[in-house]
Design a protein around this motif. Structure first.
Motif, short mmCIF file in Angstrom:
data_model
loop_
_atom_site.label_atom_id
_atom_site.label_comp_id
_atom_site.label_asym_id
_atom_site.label_seq_id
_atom_site.Cartn_x
_atom_site.Cartn_y
_atom_site.Cartn_z
N ALA A 64 3.34 17.77 5.58
CA ALA A 64 3.58 16.49 5.34
C ALA A 64 5.05 16.17 5.14
N LEU A 65 5.59 15.47 6.06
CA LEU A 65 7.07 15.20 5.88
C LEU A 65 7.19 13.73 5.57
N CYS A 66 7.98 13.67 4.53
CA CYS A 66 8.44 11.96 4.23
C CYS A 66 9.72 11.50 5.07
N LEU A 67 9.13 10.56 5.88
CA LEU A 67 10.43 10.13 7.01
C LEU A 67 10.79 8.83 6.38
N GLY A 68 10.29 8.17 5.34
CA GLY A 68 10.62 6.75 5.06
C GLY A 68 9.88 6.56 3.63
N PRO A 69 10.31 5.42 2.91
CA PRO A 69 9.60 5.01 1.72
C PRO A 69 8.23 4.96 1.78
N ASP A 70 7.55 4.56 3.20
CA ASP A 70 5.98 4.38 2.84
C ASP A 70 5.64 5.15 4.48
N GLU A 71 6.27 6.13 4.59
CA GLU A 71 6.11 6.85 6.17
C GLU A 71 5.92 8.47 5.91
N TRP A 72 5.01 9.05 6.64
CA TRP A 72 5.03 10.10 6.81
C TRP A 72 4.91 10.98 8.17
N LEU A 73 5.04 12.23 8.43
CA LEU A 73 4.66 12.87 9.60
C LEU A 73 3.69 13.86 9.05
N ILE A 74 2.50 14.00 9.33
CA ILE A 74 1.47 14.85 9.05
C ILE A 74 1.41 15.93 10.45
N CYS A 75 1.64 17.08 10.15
CA CYS A 75 1.30 18.25 11.22
C CYS A 75 0.18 19.32 10.66
N ALA A 88 -9.31 10.52 6.43
CA ALA A 88 -8.56 9.23 6.63
C ALA A 88 -9.45 7.97 6.81
N ARG A 89 -10.57 8.17 7.63
CA ARG A 89 -11.50 6.91 7.78
C ARG A 89 -12.34 6.99 6.52
N LYS A 90 -12.68 7.79 5.94
CA LYS A 90 -13.46 7.94 4.59
C LYS A 90 -12.68 7.07 3.49
N ALA A 91 -11.47 7.29 3.38
CA ALA A 91 -10.49 6.94 2.43
C ALA A 91 -9.98 5.50 2.63
N TYR A 92 -10.12 4.85 3.75
CA TYR A 92 -9.39 3.67 4.36
C TYR A 92 -9.96 2.33 3.38
N GLU A 93 -11.26 2.25 3.20
CA GLU A 93 -11.59 1.25 2.40
C GLU A 93 -11.03 1.15 0.97
N ALA A 94 -10.78 2.15 0.36
CA ALA A 94 -10.31 2.41 -0.97
C ALA A 94 -8.74 2.26 -0.92
N THR A 95 -8.14 2.86 0.13
CA THR A 95 -6.86 3.02 0.47
C THR A 95 -6.54 2.74 1.85
N PRO A 96 -6.15 1.35 1.85
CA PRO A 96 -5.79 1.06 3.30
C PRO A 96 -4.53 1.58 3.72
N HIS A 97 -4.41 2.02 5.04
CA HIS A 97 -3.40 2.80 5.62
C HIS A 97 -3.56 2.70 7.18
N SER A 98 -2.55 3.45 7.75
CA SER A 98 -2.32 3.35 9.17
C SER A 98 -2.10 4.78 9.29
N LEU A 99 -3.04 5.30 9.94
CA LEU A 99 -2.92 6.83 10.58
C LEU A 99 -3.08 6.97 12.36
N THR A 100 -2.02 7.25 12.76
CA THR A 100 -2.00 7.13 14.38
C THR A 100 -1.69 8.56 14.79
N GLU A 101 -2.66 9.24 15.65
CA GLU A 101 -2.25 10.53 16.24
C GLU A 101 -1.27 10.21 17.40
N ILE A 102 -0.32 11.34 17.03
CA ILE A 102 0.85 11.33 18.29
C ILE A 102 1.10 12.62 18.59
#
Length: 183
Positions: A64-75, A88-102
């Protein structure tokens, strides 16, 4: 009559000082989550999310690389893709987030050797002496947005959008040849 230009250097001499390699594909994700919820989501994904821009955390073959205050790159290895998506899908309801595969958006080059840092300075305006091993930053190479990782004193990675990769590779190879020629 045709002119033939020759050089006093060889590819072997160029690669002795700096080497450029395209790395194998990995799973990549762009993650956005509120900083207050980053630790919770990080645990769900199996690694700590660093809280300082440019910092890296690694666990279970994931980075995990922190790119910004609320942004990470996961490899992660390609085999971990589905597990990351499911977590991420399982955690979404308790912890809303955006995970986009790139994963298919970028490729990575390893630039290594005693002249690696010098080669990168041909098109990167950042002071690379300030980029410590084990850190990474979003920056530009020529006019291309890249993520530059410093894996060691003479070992860098450059994540480049696939559409810009031929341009970046060509610049790196020109610089490599110039370094070999002593220009």
């Amino acid at each position: 009559m045709m002119t033939n230009q020759t050089h006093d250097f060889t590819l072997a001499e160029a690669t002795a000082r700096v080497r450029i390699d395209e790395l194998a594909p990995v799973s990549r994700f762009s993650l956005r989550v509120r900083p207050a919820q980053a630790a919770t989501l990080g645990r769900a994904l199996g690694l700590d999310l660093p809280d300082r821009i440019g910092r890296i955390a690694e666990a279970q073959g994931r980075t995990a690389l922190c790119l910004g205050p609320d942004e990470w790159l996961i490899c992660a290895p390609e085999a971990a893709r589905d597990a990351i998506v499911a977590a991420a899908r399982k955690a979404y309801e308790a912890t809303p987030h955006s995970l986009t595969e790139i994963s298919d958006r970028e490729i990575s080059y390893r630039i290594s050797g005693p002249a690696a840092q010098e080669l990168l300075t041909i098109a990167c305006p950042r002071d690379l002496d300030l980029l410590a091993p084990g850190c990474a930053v979003r920056t530009v190479f020529d006019t291309v947005q890249v993520v530059l990782w410093r894996d060691g004193p003479q070992d860098f990675r450059l994540d480049v959008w696939r559409s810009f990769a031929p341009h970046v590779r060509a610049l790196l190879e020109i610089g490599q040849a110039e370094l070999a020629a002593g220009l």
